[in-house]
Motif scaffolding. Structure first.
Motif, PDB file in Angstrom:
ATOM      1  N   HIS A  12       0.818  -1.202   0.000  1.00 36.59           N
ATOM      2  CA  HIS A  12       0.000   0.000   0.000  1.00 36.59           C
ATOM      3  C   HIS A  12       0.863   1.267   0.000  1.00 36.59           C
ATOM      4  CE1 HIS A  12      -2.821  -3.021   1.729  1.00 36.59           C
ATOM      5  NE2 HIS A  12      -3.651  -2.413   0.916  1.00 36.59           N
ATOM      6  N   ILE A  13       1.891   1.265   0.818  1.00 31.49           N
ATOM      7  CA  ILE A  13       2.727   2.463   0.921  1.00 31.49           C
ATOM      8  C   ILE A  13       3.496   2.685  -0.375  1.00 31.49           C
ATOM      9  CG2 ILE A  13       4.687   3.465   2.150  1.00 31.49           C
ATOM     10  CD1 ILE A  13       3.652   2.071   4.663  1.00 31.49           C
ATOM     11  N   THR A  14       4.002   1.611  -0.975  1.00 31.86           N
ATOM     12  CA  THR A  14       4.721   1.755  -2.243  1.00 31.86           C
ATOM     13  C   THR A  14       3.790   2.248  -3.350  1.00 31.86           C
ATOM     14  OG1 THR A  14       6.200  -0.043  -1.595  1.00 31.86           O
ATOM     15  CG2 THR A  14       6.162   0.553  -3.916  1.00 31.86           C
ATOM     16  N   MET A  15       2.582   1.690  -3.425  1.00 32.17           N
ATOM     17  CA  MET A  15       1.628   2.155  -4.422  1.00 32.17           C
ATOM     18  C   MET A  15       1.233   3.603  -4.170  1.00 32.17           C
ATOM     19  SD  MET A  15       1.206  -0.183  -6.667  1.00 32.17           S
ATOM     20  CE  MET A  15      -0.227   0.487  -7.506  1.00 32.17           C
ATOM     21  N   PHE A  16       1.100   3.972  -2.901  1.00 32.78           N
ATOM     22  CA  PHE A  16       0.765   5.355  -2.573  1.00 32.78           C
ATOM     23  C   PHE A  16       1.898   6.280  -3.018  1.00 32.78           C
ATOM     24  CE2 PHE A  16       0.325   9.034   0.235  1.00 32.78           C
ATOM     25  CZ  PHE A  16      -1.040   9.279   0.154  1.00 32.78           C
ATOM     26  N   ALA A  17       3.154   5.856  -2.785  1.00 33.03           N
ATOM     27  CA  ALA A  17       4.293   6.662  -3.224  1.00 33.03           C
ATOM     28  C   ALA A  17       4.305   6.803  -4.743  1.00 33.03           C
ATOM     29  CB  ALA A  17       5.595   6.018  -2.739  1.00 33.03           C
ATOM     30  N   TRP A  18       4.014   5.703  -5.453  1.00 34.28           N
ATOM     31  CA  TRP A  18       3.996   5.735  -6.911  1.00 34.28           C
ATOM     32  C   TRP A  18       2.913   6.675  -7.430  1.00 34.28           C
ATOM     33  CZ3 TRP A  18       0.015   3.553 -10.030  1.00 34.28           C
ATOM     34  CH2 TRP A  18       0.292   3.509 -11.394  1.00 34.28           C
ATOM     35  N   ALA A  19       1.708   6.577  -6.846  1.00 34.10           N
ATOM     36  CA  ALA A  19       0.610   7.444  -7.284  1.00 34.10           C
ATOM     37  C   ALA A  19       0.907   8.903  -6.970  1.00 34.10           C
ATOM     38  CB  ALA A  19      -0.693   7.005  -6.618  1.00 34.10           C
ATOM     39  N   ALA A  20       1.452   9.158  -5.766  1.00 35.43           N
ATOM     40  CA  ALA A  20       1.777  10.539  -5.395  1.00 35.43           C
ATOM     41  C   ALA A  20       2.851  11.108  -6.306  1.00 35.43           C
ATOM     42  CB  ALA A  20       2.229  10.595  -3.934  1.00 35.43           C
ATOM     43  N   ALA A  21       3.847  10.283  -6.663  1.00 39.43           N
ATOM     44  CA  ALA A  21       4.901  10.750  -7.557  1.00 39.43           C
ATOM     45  C   ALA A  21       4.351  11.080  -8.944  1.00 39.43           C
ATOM     46  CB  ALA A  21       5.999   9.692  -7.654  1.00 39.43           C
ATOM     47  N   LEU A  22       3.442  10.235  -9.463  1.00 44.60           N
ATOM     48  CA  LEU A  22       2.838  10.521 -10.762  1.00 44.60           C
ATOM     49  C   LEU A  22       2.060  11.833 -10.734  1.00 44.60           C
ATOM     50  CD1 LEU A  22       1.481   7.073 -12.046  1.00 44.60           C
ATOM     51  CD2 LEU A  22       3.442   8.377 -12.893  1.00 44.60           C
ATOM     52  N   LEU A  23       1.244  12.011  -9.701  1.00 43.69           N
ATOM     53  CA  LEU A  23       0.438  13.218  -9.610  1.00 43.69           C
ATOM     54  C   LEU A  23       1.304  14.457  -9.450  1.00 43.69           C
ATOM     55  CD1 LEU A  23      -2.313  14.595  -9.384  1.00 43.69           C
ATOM     56  CD2 LEU A  23      -2.275  14.099  -6.926  1.00 43.69           C
ATOM     57  N   LEU A  24       2.301  14.373  -8.553  1.00 49.40           N
ATOM     58  CA  LEU A  24       3.156  15.537  -8.328  1.00 49.40           C
ATOM     59  C   LEU A  24       3.972  15.870  -9.577  1.00 49.40           C
ATOM     60  CD1 LEU A  24       4.115  17.640  -6.298  1.00 49.40           C
ATOM     61  CD2 LEU A  24       5.863  16.033  -5.542  1.00 49.40           C
ATOM     62  N   ARG A  84      13.796  25.278 -11.669  1.00 53.41           N
ATOM     63  CA  ARG A  84      14.463  25.230 -10.367  1.00 53.41           C
ATOM     64  C   ARG A  84      14.691  23.817  -9.854  1.00 53.41           C
ATOM     65  NH1 ARG A  84      12.687  29.669 -11.614  1.00 53.41           N
ATOM     66  NH2 ARG A  84      13.374  31.650 -10.710  1.00 53.41           N
ATOM     67  N   LEU A  85      13.832  22.895 -10.242  1.00 53.34           N
ATOM     68  CA  LEU A  85      14.000  21.503  -9.827  1.00 53.34           C
ATOM     69  C   LEU A  85      13.357  20.633 -10.894  1.00 53.34           C
ATOM     70  CD1 LEU A  85      15.079  19.761  -7.447  1.00 53.34           C
ATOM     71  CD2 LEU A  85      12.730  19.698  -6.595  1.00 53.34           C
ATOM     72  N   PRO A  86      14.112  19.706 -11.476  1.00 54.22           N
ATOM     73  CA  PRO A  86      13.530  18.859 -12.523  1.00 54.22           C
ATOM     74  C   PRO A  86      12.301  18.097 -12.006  1.00 54.22           C
ATOM     75  CG  PRO A  86      15.914  18.603 -12.439  1.00 54.22           C
ATOM     76  CD  PRO A  86      15.534  19.416 -11.248  1.00 54.22           C
ATOM     77  N   ALA A  87      11.338  17.924 -12.889  1.00 53.92           N
ATOM     78  CA  ALA A  87      10.092  17.255 -12.496  1.00 53.92           C
ATOM     79  C   ALA A  87      10.327  15.832 -11.988  1.00 53.92           C
ATOM     80  CB  ALA A  87       9.110  17.259 -13.666  1.00 53.92           C
ATOM     81  N   PRO A  88      11.203  15.001 -12.626  1.00 52.47           N
ATOM     82  CA  PRO A  88      11.421  13.647 -12.082  1.00 52.47           C
ATOM     83  C   PRO A  88      11.970  13.674 -10.652  1.00 52.47           C
ATOM     84  CG  PRO A  88      12.220  13.778 -14.334  1.00 52.47           C
ATOM     85  CD  PRO A  88      11.907  15.186 -13.919  1.00 52.47           C
ATOM     86  N   THR A  89      12.867  14.626 -10.381  1.00 52.38           N
ATOM     87  CA  THR A  89      13.416  14.727  -9.029  1.00 52.38           C
ATOM     88  C   THR A  89      12.340  15.137  -8.034  1.00 52.38           C
ATOM     89  OG1 THR A  89      15.587  15.326  -9.915  1.00 52.38           O
ATOM     90  CG2 THR A  89      15.157  15.871  -7.608  1.00 52.38           C
ATOM     91  N   ALA A  90      11.546  16.130  -8.420  1.00 53.98           N
ATOM     92  CA  ALA A  90      10.473  16.566  -7.527  1.00 53.98           C
ATOM     93  C   ALA A  90       9.468  15.452  -7.292  1.00 53.98           C
ATOM     94  CB  ALA A  90       9.772  17.792  -8.125  1.00 53.98           C
ATOM     95  N   ALA A  91       9.157  14.696  -8.339  1.00 55.14           N
ATOM     96  CA  ALA A  91       8.199  13.601  -8.192  1.00 55.14           C
ATOM     97  C   ALA A  91       8.735  12.526  -7.255  1.00 55.14           C
ATOM     98  CB  ALA A  91       7.889  12.997  -9.560  1.00 55.14           C
ATOM     99  N   LEU A  92      10.024  12.187  -7.418  1.00 56.25           N
ATOM    100  CA  LEU A  92      10.616  11.172  -6.558  1.00 56.25           C
ATOM    101  C   LEU A  92      10.637  11.618  -5.102  1.00 56.25           C
ATOM    102  CD1 LEU A  92      12.066   8.472  -6.250  1.00 56.25           C
ATOM    103  CD2 LEU A  92      14.209   9.620  -6.823  1.00 56.25           C
ATOM    104  N   MET A  93      11.087  12.839  -4.856  1.00 57.97           N
ATOM    105  CA  MET A  93      11.144  13.344  -3.482  1.00 57.97           C
ATOM    106  C   MET A  93       9.740  13.468  -2.885  1.00 57.97           C
ATOM    107  SD  MET A  93      14.094  16.256  -4.017  1.00 57.97           S
ATOM    108  CE  MET A  93      13.959  16.871  -2.345  1.00 57.97           C
ATOM    109  N   GLY A  94       8.812  13.968  -3.695  1.00 60.86           N
ATOM    110  CA  GLY A  94       7.446  14.111  -3.200  1.00 60.86           C
ATOM    111  C   GLY A  94       6.785  12.777  -2.918  1.00 60.86           C
ATOM    112  N   GLY A  95       7.041  11.774  -3.792  1.00 62.94           N
ATOM    113  CA  GLY A  95       6.460  10.452  -3.563  1.00 62.94           C
ATOM    114  C   GLY A  95       6.945   9.838  -2.265  1.00 62.94           C
ATOM    115  N   ILE A  96       8.249   9.964  -2.002  1.00 65.94           N
ATOM    116  CA  ILE A  96       8.792   9.416  -0.752  1.00 65.94           C
ATOM    117  C   ILE A  96       8.246  10.179   0.447  1.00 65.94           C
ATOM    118  CG2 ILE A  96      10.912   9.078   0.579  1.00 65.94           C
ATOM    119  CD1 ILE A  96      12.339   8.561  -2.088  1.00 65.94           C
ATOM    120  N   ALA A  97       8.134  11.515   0.320  1.00 60.14           N
ATOM    121  CA  ALA A  97       7.597  12.310   1.425  1.00 60.14           C
ATOM    122  C   ALA A  97       6.144  11.937   1.720  1.00 60.14           C
ATOM    123  CB  ALA A  97       7.706  13.798   1.095  1.00 60.14           C
ATOM    124  N   MET A  98       5.344  11.760   0.659  1.00 59.21           N
ATOM    125  CA  MET A  98       3.948  11.395   0.871  1.00 59.21           C
ATOM    126  C   MET A  98       3.832   9.983   1.436  1.00 59.21           C
ATOM    127  SD  MET A  98       2.193  14.007   0.211  1.00 59.21           S
ATOM    128  CE  MET A  98       0.553  13.288   0.198  1.00 59.21           C
TER     129      MET A  98
END
Length: 829
Positions: free
Chosen positions: A298-310, A323-337
């Motif tokens: 569940h947590i991994t899927m949540f991270a994946w979905a959050a990264a896609l959305l972000l 200022r920050l590449p989208a893949p990097t922001a998505a990865l960091m945001g997915g882990i944070a979420m």
């Protein structure tokens, strides 16, 4: 689709930068894992100074490795250094934590404490359980030092000590208050060290409490003569736990009439206790139990979905992308979420493990590192173990990392560019699930002794349904409560399907649990079968599967028998086995409406030992002897039932009962069984169930055991008198009662174990099955004195754990707390 309990996904964004790992990294990671594994085998901790000396030695070895010219020697020294460093650091951490344990002299005392409710309270039919972060404590007005975290129960109804010497009768307790996380309370409590049953292949309760940081358990004293618990303030400590409690209560109100409410609460706030036991049975039988709580999936899927959305939102802004590449922001945001989701789900050990795995692999991606998958996998393992060394002893850890490793090794997780489209993606996902099922089946048999044969089909249907439908609706219901109704409907459809699958013949298979080497060979065999190799090579994995599939415990010699007195707490449960037959004498206690010794101890024990019961003997009707009978009879449909329970007892509807009567005899594999009590006429005049306890004598000729149930001194006297009538001559000792091993009558109550009875039985060993610091005071002090006077070796389950005796090795009783001893296990003073 993913495997059960997988904590991370191999589907991670790749970078084009390659930064090879240092040649010393792999020895360091392997050394760290090995050092931690070795430390967890310690029966007792070393002094703290020894661990500090070990840390210094490890650093010296590491420094020496820098001066060694030969690469092979250097890698060897690095590996040895990290073995010593990991062993010593984990040992030092354990020594520091263990040093804050509850002092034995404070157990059972009325202590005044002030603290803050640290987690979402768990309600049950008898009250509420909660954790308290301690702020202050005193005894008789004098300040004292207690462990930082307490696990407490606040019980409703009558709860107090019973028939121990000088103990008061039960008292009506004040009803528990509606506790909330973050509240500061002042209350009187009675504490004891965490102590659970210790059985072969069983759940290690004390290890679990150790990992949770709990070093004392107990209950709130809320009787009429105790100071009333006082709510002092609502603090802002533990705000996430407070919010979890609020959401759980809202789910309960919204879905009060729905069977799905517990599952929705489990998926949203991680409250697994809200799921009904009957539902858990269905989920385990169909192999989808990993989906019904906040797991790594569940947590991994949540991270994946959050990264896609972000990532999608980030790309909408050129300013942000500069200022920050989208893949990097998505990865960091997915882990944070994912971290936020894990915190809201209760920050359990599996959730913590998942976040650490995601953070480790994500950090490599952010650094532009692209290592071969074995190094990435090994690094994630090492990071998790460095933070929580005791994770190595958890089944979820091995299921998670083996599943991810198998996906990496078989390349099943890499999308195939040559096969685009929805159909190709579905085929890839189905193959992933097949590969995981094949590889984890041997591991599941090793860890649980059970595997679901319908698990592949059930997971193929349930994983997308739970992940893509139920969980999103349940989570969005926090904002729009009406969606919880839709989620409940989706859960209802799924559970109907799963119940149908669970009723299939051979839906699940139970086998005796094999040793670790057989499980490891089986996993390797499953991996070989799953690899993309020619079938002529794949079939080489089949022989590796055979040990775990066909393992059998060592056989019992013909004409001999074994006894295993399970550690079930305050109750009786003794497994008797001959060469080809098995009998269970009593079924342990009922702990609560949701829990009993059958489900928690005896069913897993019978499954792990590969035991097929011929007969279940229930000595009498008391719940500490019949509490687990329902679960056992459901698991063992072929077992006959011999008991003194009344004709209208609920168990009569489940299985026809043969009334136990003195004189009943049978012979199994050269071993004689005889019922000594009650006589047929006792049923008409007995006033107490204890007086009708079925008393069973088992003899191989050379060795004898006597299982006495809860008979009291009046019944003991009758047995002695009947034995004397059959003695060879006047004045001779009654050999009809002579036994080498005695199950102590009535758990050592002062109403049993009379002088005449002990003189007649003359056992070498006497086994007491009782709960640690039980509220009845069993075994009574006067009874202990009588056994000591007769020079009988007394063995009690709180000190011994499960007690095992073999008729062909009669000079020793083997204790689980000796064989399985580890430093986190409680040692009874």
């Amino acid at each position: 689709m993913r495997a059960p309990e997988t904590d991370a996904s191999p589907h991670l964004p790749a970078t084009k930068t390659r930064f090879p790992p240092s040649r010393g990294l792999v020895p360091a990671l392997l050394g760290g894992l090995l050092g931690n594994a070795l430390q967890l085998q310690q029966a007792a901790l070393l002094p703290a100074d020894d661990y500090l000396l070990g840390l210094l030695t490890g650093l010296l070895l590491l420094g020496l490795s820098l001066r060694v010219p030969r690469p092979a020697w250097r890698r060897g020294l690095i590996g040895a250094a990290f073995v010593v460093l990991a062993f010593s650091s984990t040992g030092w951490r354990a020594q520091m934590f263990g040093g804050r344990a509850l002092a034995p002299e404070l157990e059972g005392r009325d202590l005044a404490v002030t603290g803050v409710v640290a987690a979402m309270p768990q309600h049950f039919e008898g009250g509420v359980r909660f954790r308290l972060d301690l702020e202050s404590a005193s005894l008789g007005g004098r300040p004292l030092r207690l462990p930082d975290r307490l696990e407490l129960g606040w019980y409703a109804g009558v709860y107090a000590r019973g028939d121990g010497a000088g103990e008061s009768p039960g008292e009506l307790q004040r009803l528990p208050a509606p506790l909330r996380a973050g509240e500061r309370w002042q209350m009187t409590v009675r504490l004891k060290a965490p102590h659970g049953g210790l059985n072969p292949h069983g759940f290690d309760y004390e290890l679990w409490q150790w990992e949770q940081g709990v070093q004392a358990t107990g209950y709130v004293r809320a009787g009429p003569r105790d100071p009333a618990p006082v709510l002092l303030a609502q603090t802002w400590r533990h705000p996430v736990q407070w919010a979890r409690g609020q959401v759980r209560d809202r789910i309960g109100l919204r879905l009060a009439g729905s069977d799905a409410g517990g599952l929705i609460a489990a998926l949203v706030v991680g409250d697994q206790a809200a799921i009904e036991r009957s539902d858990w049975d269905v989920f385990r039988a169909t192999g989808v139990a990993h989906l019904m709580s906040i797991s790594g999936l569940h947590i991994t899927m949540f991270a994946w979905a959050a990264a896609l959305l972000l990532g999608w939102l980030w790309r909408r802004s050129a300013w942000l992308c500069l200022r920050l590449p989208a893949p990097t922001a998505a990865l960091m945001g997915g882990i944070a979420m994912a971290t936020a989701y894990a915190l809201f789900s209760g920050w359990g050990v599996p959730a913590q493990r998942t976040v650490l795995m995601l953070a480790t692999v994500g950090a490599l991606r952010l650094l532009g590192v692209r290592w071969p998958w074995p190094q990435v996998w090994l690094l994630a393992c090492a990071v998790v173990v460095a933070v929580d060394p005791w994770a190595l002893l958890q089944a979820g850890f091995w299921l998670s990392f083996v599943a991810v490793g198998v996906l990496f090794a078989t390349d099943a997780g890499v999308p195939q560019a040559s096969r685009p489209g929805f159909r190709a993606r579905v085929l890839v996902l189905l193959r992933e699930q097949w590969v995981i099922t094949l590889a984890l089946t041997p591991l599941s048999l090793l860890l649980f002794g059970q595997v679901s044969l319908v698990g592949l089909l059930a997971n193929a249907l349930a994983i997308p349904w739970v992940t893509l439908v139920v969980t999103p609706l349940a989570m969005l219901g926090v904002l729009v409560p009406a969606l919880w109704d839709l989620a409940a409907g989706a859960v209802g459809l799924m559970t109907q399907l799963l119940r149908g699958l669970a009723q299939w013949p051979w839906a699940s298979v139970s086998l005796a649990q094999a040793p670790w080497w057989a499980g490891a060979a089986g996993v390797l065999g499953g991996l070989v079968l799953a690899l993309r190799l020619p079938w002529s090579l794949r079939l080489g994995g089949v022989p590796l599967l055979l040990p775990v599939l066909f393992w059998q415990p060592p056989p019992i010699p013909a004409g001999e028998f074994s006894l295993l007195a399970a550690d079930v707490g305050q109750g009786n449960a003794v497994l008797v086995r001959t060469a080809r037959h098995a009998l269970l004498y009593d079924a342990g206690p009922m702990y609560s409406r949701e829990s009993d010794a059958g489900h928690r101890v005896l069913v897993p024990l019978l499954r792990a030992l590969g035991v097929r019961l011929d007969t279940l003997v229930l000595s009498h009707r008391d719940s500490d002897h019949t509490g687990g009978a329902m679960a056992i009879l459901q698991m063992q449909p072929q077992a006959g039932l011999l008991s003194s329970i009344e004709p209208d007892h609920a168990l009569q509807a489940l299985r026809p009962v043969t009334r136990c009567t003195a004189g009943q005899r049978w012979r199994w594999d050269g071993v004689d069984f005889e019922v000594l009590h009650p006589q047929a006429g006792d049923y008409a005049g007995a006033r107490k169930p204890n007086a009708l306890s079925c008393t069973l004598r088992i003899s191989s000729g050379a060795q004898t055991a006597l299982l006495a149930g809860d008979i009291e001194q009046a019944q003991e006297a009758k047995l002695v008198a009947r034995a004397q009538e059959g003695a060879a001559g006047p004045g001779q000792l009654p050999d009809g009662l002579r036994a080498d091993v005695l199950l102590v009558p009535h758990h050592g109550s002062k109403t049993s174990s009379s002088e005449a009875f002990l003189a007649a039985v003359r056992p070498r060993f006497a086994i007491v099955q009782a709960g640690y610091r039980n509220r009845f005071g069993h075994p009574a002090g006067a009874v202990l004195v009588r056994y000591d006077v007769h020079q009988i070796t007394l063995i009690d389950t709180p000190r011994c754990g499960a007690a095992s005796w073999l008729s062909w090795e009669p000079d020793e009783v083997q204790c689980a707390r000796t064989v399985q001893k580890r430093y986190w296990h409680h040692v009874v003073p």
